[in-house]
Design an enzyme around this catalytic site. Structure first.
Site, short mmCIF file in Angstrom:
data_model
loop_
_atom_site.label_atom_id
_atom_site.label_comp_id
_atom_site.label_asym_id
_atom_site.label_seq_id
_atom_site.Cartn_x
_atom_site.Cartn_y
_atom_site.Cartn_z
N ALA A 27 -50.19 -42.13 -103.96
CA ALA A 27 -51.48 -41.58 -103.58
C ALA A 27 -51.44 -40.06 -103.60
O ALA A 27 -50.47 -39.48 -104.04
CB ALA A 27 -51.86 -42.12 -102.20
N CYS A 28 -52.50 -39.44 -103.09
CA CYS A 28 -52.70 -37.99 -103.03
C CYS A 28 -53.47 -37.48 -104.24
O CYS A 28 -53.39 -38.05 -105.32
CB CYS A 28 -51.40 -37.21 -102.90
SG CYS A 28 -50.39 -37.66 -101.48
N THR A 29 -54.22 -36.39 -104.03
CA THR A 29 -54.92 -35.70 -105.11
C THR A 29 -54.76 -34.21 -104.89
O THR A 29 -54.88 -33.72 -103.76
CB THR A 29 -56.41 -36.06 -105.14
OG1 THR A 29 -56.56 -37.48 -105.25
CG2 THR A 29 -57.12 -35.38 -106.31
#
Length: 490
Positions: A27-29
């Site tokens: 995940a993460c952006t």
């Protein structure tokens, strides 16, 4: 976010996606803004950290140390490295499970040289590259990165060099994207295999929105805006990986990354959404197979505009995950956000207060970014509390409660109750930062550090008090909305 963090994910299964061959789901952006693309000449590096639906993060200050010859040993995977004897002070946002000698998942921070670091943007390596250069079980991984690199980096480029040396000599345990910045530059680095990596300097007049996918394309080892592991083109050629161009050029994403059907639903739509917000004049499709890594914004980008991107769930589109969620595309803002940060290095103030770490605990869509000076001697008390169990004192759980209370009715209560409070609180915090900057210009040494530390506590208290009152209102409005829905169904 790595597979280590992934074991805590609860709500993530709802997305129904399976990532490629090396990591599990990730995940993460990330959002990167060059200094000439920002409204005030600041560099900004930002990222949502996605871990779990209930997993408190803390905000801490690490004092400088000297005269200590330290060997770092990871309790997560056994990674070891000898550290320099002198370490700068720095900030970070570790997991709530902090024990002496254990990995912290420090994630992001700014050191006393005004070098910022955010780690990591987890990625996936294709099978061919993984076979050619397997990941190292006891290599460096996300839990260790900030604590073994940030205290010693003197510039953004130096941070890349230090981490690159570790990857080449000690190996990497996973595919990761890592960001470094200072007042002049931003470098984005991708670790594609056990020992190979590439980094690119972000153009000053452009920005980037990066999901969990290798995005560094053509790399030219003869140009100063790239850095790579030793003999990268030769390695790509010898192992017949995709992306080889010539003896000094490769396409890093093609050689090491993936661009498959999972990326089409999980990764690429986030690039589309971020570019839709920052460059609306560029008409693109959410189903495109390729997007430019760097884009010029239609208008100079403010901190608040970065906040909008990090809080986006395809707002005002048919793909909105709070609405019909057409296509089921993975949005930037998800239920497992635990903190969101914007690391800003400002050029228009004295260096002693140039670094500002904007933090939004829990979901950035329903939280507020509080600006924290990083030249301090401590962090706010309410940001040093919180576990995986709800409480009434920690910053994380105050903002998490806002998310929980709005979830049943999503956009309705967010637009009605939360957005007006966010705007008012953000306006107050911006004014407070400006006023504090003016007062701080006349201070030096310990007096300045103490003042900035006090300012951080005041801003933290103000924002949390506002959101605690908001939560009380949401309890009333949420239950009232439940009654309205119930009456309609009778």
């Amino acid at each position: 976010m790595t597979a280590n963090h992934f074991r805590y994910l609860v709500g993530f299964a709802a997305f129904g996606f399976v990532m490629g061959t090396v990591s599990s789901a990730s995940a993460c952006t990330t959002v990167l803004v060059g200094k000439n693309a920002s409204t005030d000449g600041s560099t900004m590096i930002a990222r949502n950290e996605d871990v779990d639906t209930s997993w408190a993060k803390h905000y801490v200050y690490h004092p400088a140390t000297s005269g200590t010859n330290t060997q770092y040993r990871s309790t997560d995977n056994g990674f070891t490295v000898d550290l320099p004897t002198n370490a700068q002070s720095y900030t970070s946002t570790p997991d709530w499970q902090q024990k002496k000698g254990q990995d912290q998942f420090g994630e992001d921070g700014i050191n006393s040289s005004n070098v910022a670091m955010s780690a990591t943007e987890s990625g996936t390596t294709n099978k061919q590259a993984q076979k050619a250069d397997p990941f190292v079980k006891k290599g460096i991984s996300e839990p260790s990165m900030v604590d073994v690199v940030l205290p010693y980096a003197t510039s953004a480029k130096d941070g890349v060099k230090q981490l690159g040396h570790i990857v080449e000599t000690k190996g990497s345990a996973e595919n990761n994207g890592v960001i470094f910045s200072d007042k002049n530059s931003i470098w984005y680095m991708e670790i594609g295999s056990g020992h190979h990596w590439a980094a690119v300097r972000v153009p000053n007049n452009k920005y980037a929105v990066i999901p969990n996918q290798n995005v560094i394309g053509n790399v030219d080892t003869k140009k100063s805006n790239f850095m790579t592991s030793k003999n990268l083109p030769k390695f790509v050629k010898n192992h017949h990986l995709n992306g080889y161009v010539n003896s000094h050029q490769v396409n890093f994403a093609q050689a090491f990354g993936t661009n498959n059907k999972e990326d089409a639903t999980y990764n690429r739509p986030r690039i589309w959404d971020g570019q839709r917000i920052l460059t609306p004049s560029k008409k693109q499709s959410i189903t495109q197979k390729h997007y430019a890594m760097f884009m010029k914004p239609d208008h100079k980008i403010s901190v608040q505009k970065v906040q909008q991107v990090l809080g986006s769930h395809f707002n005002n589109t048919k793909y909105d995950s709070n609405g019909k969620w057409v296509g089921g595309y993975r949005p930037i803002n998800v239920p497992t956000d635990v903190e969101s940060h914007i690391l800003q290095i400002r050029p228009n103030v004295p260096k002693e207060m140039a670094g500002v770490q904007w933090l939004a605990m829990a979901s950035p869509a329903t939280s507020v970014y509080v600006p924290f000076y990083t030249n301090v001697n401590s962090t706010p008390n309410n940001y040093q509390k919180g576990t995986d169990k709800p409480d009434s004192e920690s910053a994380y759980w105050t903002y998490k409660m806002t998310k929980v209370l709005t979830d049943p009715y999503k956009n309705k209560l967010v637009n009605k109750d939360v957005v007006p409070v966010q705007k008012k609180t953000t306006s107050h915090l911006k004014t407070s930062l400006k006023n504090n900057d003016q007062q701080a210009k006349n201070l030096t040494g310990d007096e300045l550090t103490n003042f900035l530390t006090q300012c951080n506590q005041q801003n933290a208290d103000y924002a949390q008090n506002v959101f605690q009152k908001l939560n009380n209102k949401l309890i009333v409005d949420s239950t009232r909305q439940t009654k309205i829905v119930q009456d309609k169904n009778l």
